[in-house]
Design an enzyme around this catalytic site. Sequence first.
Site, PDB file in Angstrom:
ATOM      1  N   THR A 151      65.843   2.948 -41.082  1.00 25.57           N
ATOM      2  CA  THR A 151      66.326   3.918 -40.095  1.00 25.57           C
ATOM      3  C   THR A 151      67.230   3.306 -39.029  1.00 25.57           C
ATOM      4  O   THR A 151      68.312   3.831 -38.752  1.00 25.57           O
ATOM      5  CB  THR A 151      65.117   4.609 -39.419  1.00 25.57           C
ATOM      6  OG1 THR A 151      64.360   5.252 -40.441  1.00 25.57           O
ATOM      7  CG2 THR A 151      65.563   5.634 -38.405  1.00 25.57           C
ATOM      8  N   HIS A 172      56.026  -1.479 -44.194  1.00 25.71           N
ATOM      9  CA  HIS A 172      57.131  -0.508 -44.237  1.00 25.71           C
ATOM     10  C   HIS A 172      57.295   0.118 -42.860  1.00 25.71           C
ATOM     11  O   HIS A 172      56.472  -0.078 -41.964  1.00 25.71           O
ATOM     12  CB  HIS A 172      56.811   0.593 -45.258  1.00 25.71           C
ATOM     13  CG  HIS A 172      56.986   0.150 -46.674  1.00 25.71           C
ATOM     14  ND1 HIS A 172      57.940   0.685 -47.497  1.00 25.71           N
ATOM     15  CD2 HIS A 172      56.333  -0.786 -47.399  1.00 25.71           C
ATOM     16  CE1 HIS A 172      57.864   0.095 -48.684  1.00 25.71           C
ATOM     17  NE2 HIS A 172      56.891  -0.797 -48.653  1.00 25.71           N
ATOM     18  N   GLY A 173      58.357   0.933 -42.726  1.00 20.87           N
ATOM     19  CA  GLY A 173      58.546   1.709 -41.501  1.00 20.87           C
ATOM     20  C   GLY A 173      58.676   0.828 -40.272  1.00 20.87           C
ATOM     21  O   GLY A 173      58.070   1.096 -39.239  1.00 20.87           O
ATOM     22  N   SER A 191      61.395   0.001 -38.343  1.00 22.05           N
ATOM     23  CA  SER A 191      62.531   0.123 -37.417  1.00 22.05           C
ATOM     24  C   SER A 191      62.058   0.138 -35.977  1.00 22.05           C
ATOM     25  O   SER A 191      61.009   0.721 -35.663  1.00 22.05           O
ATOM     26  CB  SER A 191      63.278   1.445 -37.677  1.00 22.05           C
ATOM     27  OG  SER A 191      64.098   1.311 -38.797  1.00 22.05           O
ATOM     28  N   ASN A 194      60.178  -4.059 -44.043  1.00 23.95           N
ATOM     29  CA  ASN A 194      61.187  -3.074 -44.472  1.00 23.95           C
ATOM     30  C   ASN A 194      61.825  -2.354 -43.287  1.00 23.95           C
ATOM     31  O   ASN A 194      61.118  -1.769 -42.465  1.00 23.95           O
ATOM     32  CB  ASN A 194      60.521  -2.013 -45.340  1.00 23.95           C
ATOM     33  CG  ASN A 194      60.227  -2.492 -46.739  1.00 23.95           C
ATOM     34  OD1 ASN A 194      60.122  -3.694 -46.971  1.00 23.95           O
ATOM     35  ND2 ASN A 194      60.100  -1.568 -47.660  1.00 23.95           N
ATOM     36  N   GLY A 204      60.879   6.359 -40.506  1.00 20.18           N
ATOM     37  CA  GLY A 204      61.772   7.186 -39.692  1.00 20.18           C
ATOM     38  C   GLY A 204      61.807   6.719 -38.241  1.00 20.18           C
ATOM     39  O   GLY A 204      61.226   5.685 -37.895  1.00 20.18           O
ATOM     40  N   ASP A 264      63.126   0.489 -53.832  1.00 19.55           N
ATOM     41  CA  ASP A 264      62.230   0.835 -52.729  1.00 19.55           C
ATOM     42  C   ASP A 264      61.569   2.190 -53.025  1.00 19.55           C
ATOM     43  O   ASP A 264      62.267   3.162 -53.364  1.00 19.55           O
ATOM     44  CB  ASP A 264      63.101   0.917 -51.454  1.00 19.55           C
ATOM     45  CG  ASP A 264      62.285   1.050 -50.193  1.00 19.55           C
ATOM     46  OD1 ASP A 264      61.144   0.567 -50.161  1.00 19.55           O
ATOM     47  OD2 ASP A 264      62.817   1.638 -49.213  1.00 19.55           O
ATOM     48  N   HIS A 265      60.254   2.257 -52.904  1.00 20.30           N
ATOM     49  CA  HIS A 265      59.505   3.506 -53.115  1.00 20.30           C
ATOM     50  C   HIS A 265      59.841   4.212 -54.427  1.00 20.30           C
ATOM     51  O   HIS A 265      60.174   5.408 -54.431  1.00 20.30           O
ATOM     52  CB  HIS A 265      59.737   4.494 -51.957  1.00 20.30           C
ATOM     53  CG  HIS A 265      59.139   4.033 -50.671  1.00 20.30           C
ATOM     54  ND1 HIS A 265      57.787   4.077 -50.415  1.00 20.30           N
ATOM     55  CD2 HIS A 265      59.710   3.506 -49.570  1.00 20.30           C
ATOM     56  CE1 HIS A 265      57.558   3.585 -49.206  1.00 20.30           C
ATOM     57  NE2 HIS A 265      58.701   3.227 -48.669  1.00 20.30           N
TER      58      HIS A 265
HETATM   59  O1  G3H Z   1      60.987   1.519 -47.317  1.00 13.23           O
HETATM   60  C1  G3H Z   1      61.725   1.497 -46.313  1.00 13.23           C
HETATM   61  C2  G3H Z   1      61.166   1.259 -45.017  1.00 13.23           C
HETATM   62  O2  G3H Z   1      59.816   1.405 -44.980  1.00 13.23           O
HETATM   63  C3  G3H Z   1      62.000   1.587 -43.835  1.00 13.23           C
HETATM   64  O3  G3H Z   1      61.341   2.260 -42.795  1.00 13.23           O
HETATM   65  O4  G3H Z   1      63.250   3.615 -41.979  1.00 13.23           O
HETATM   66  O5  G3H Z   1      61.199   3.394 -40.649  1.00 13.23           O
HETATM   67  O6  G3H Z   1      62.742   1.466 -40.917  1.00 13.23           O
HETATM   68  P1  G3H Z   1      62.183   2.692 -41.508  1.00 13.23           P
HETATM   69 ZN    ZN Z   2      59.015   2.379 -46.846  1.00 13.65          ZN
END
Ligand code: G3H
Ligand code: ZN
Length: 261
Positions: free
Chosen positions: A211, A186-187, A189, A208, A159, A63-64
């Site tokens: 968090t 992504h992101g 959560s 994805n 986050g 990831d990333h």
């Molecule tokens: O690459 C991981 C994700 O984009 C997770 O994002 O922590 O906001 O759920 P998140």
């Molecule tokens: Zn991400």
Amino acid sequence: MGAFNFYNLESLKSITKSADIKEKPVFAMVSEKAIEYAGLEEIIELTKAVKLKTKVDIYLHLDHGKDIELVKRCIKMGFDSVMFDGSALPIDQNIIISKDLCRIAHRNGVVFEAEIGRVGGKEDKVSSAIFKTDPRDAQKFFEEVKPDMLAVAIGNVHGPITANEELDFTLLAKIQDTIKAPLVLHGCSNRLPREYKVAISQGIVKINIDTELRQAFVRGVSTAIKKKISDPREILTIASDEMSEDIKEKIEIFSCEKLNC
Ligand code: G3H
Ligand code: ZN
């Protein structure tokens, strides 16, 4: 498909157990920071061992990946899938590096994900202001690099979620109309079930989540401590179960055909 981050045996087992119970394949992802923490060889061997006992497909994913040499190592050492995150680079540079890594990944039978635009927020070694994906940039990038999946920025943020983090579904539709490609969000959560469903209906193939899983894990640890449990194995089982509940719920939402699950 759900894509969930892990960093140790317990968090990996939460993912594989949930996938097994729900009978759905998933991505089990590690960030560069997770690799620094747990060790690359350890992660690979641990995943291999856990996969042997899992009935559904588990895809080990970087990831990333920002460190080009690390992306290459992951490809050579048996990851199923890697992401190169060149989102902070000027687009032409992102294209040149992504193209090269995509070629190496494909030569080794590894799935390749790239990113265009910038996901906002902060997580592990990734930190940025939101910079939404321009559909024309996405088209140029997709045509030149030909990744298997492309991560887009439509207002999504890494986050903990805060107010005013609206996902721009109009932009997502424009991107999808322009490039008709498998897209990654992504992101993700703590989004509403409906938001996931709309995203999926508009071409998002990988979601994805990190968090909220870490939060669930820590919640489990603190519940166990409050109960005065002192056996680390019991504490970590409670944490892992708490994380599992969250993952199962997500897999359920992602695979439900109705818009309001
Ligand atoms: O690459 C991981 C994700 O984009 C997770 O994002 O922590 O906001 O759920 P998140
Ligand atoms: Zn991400």
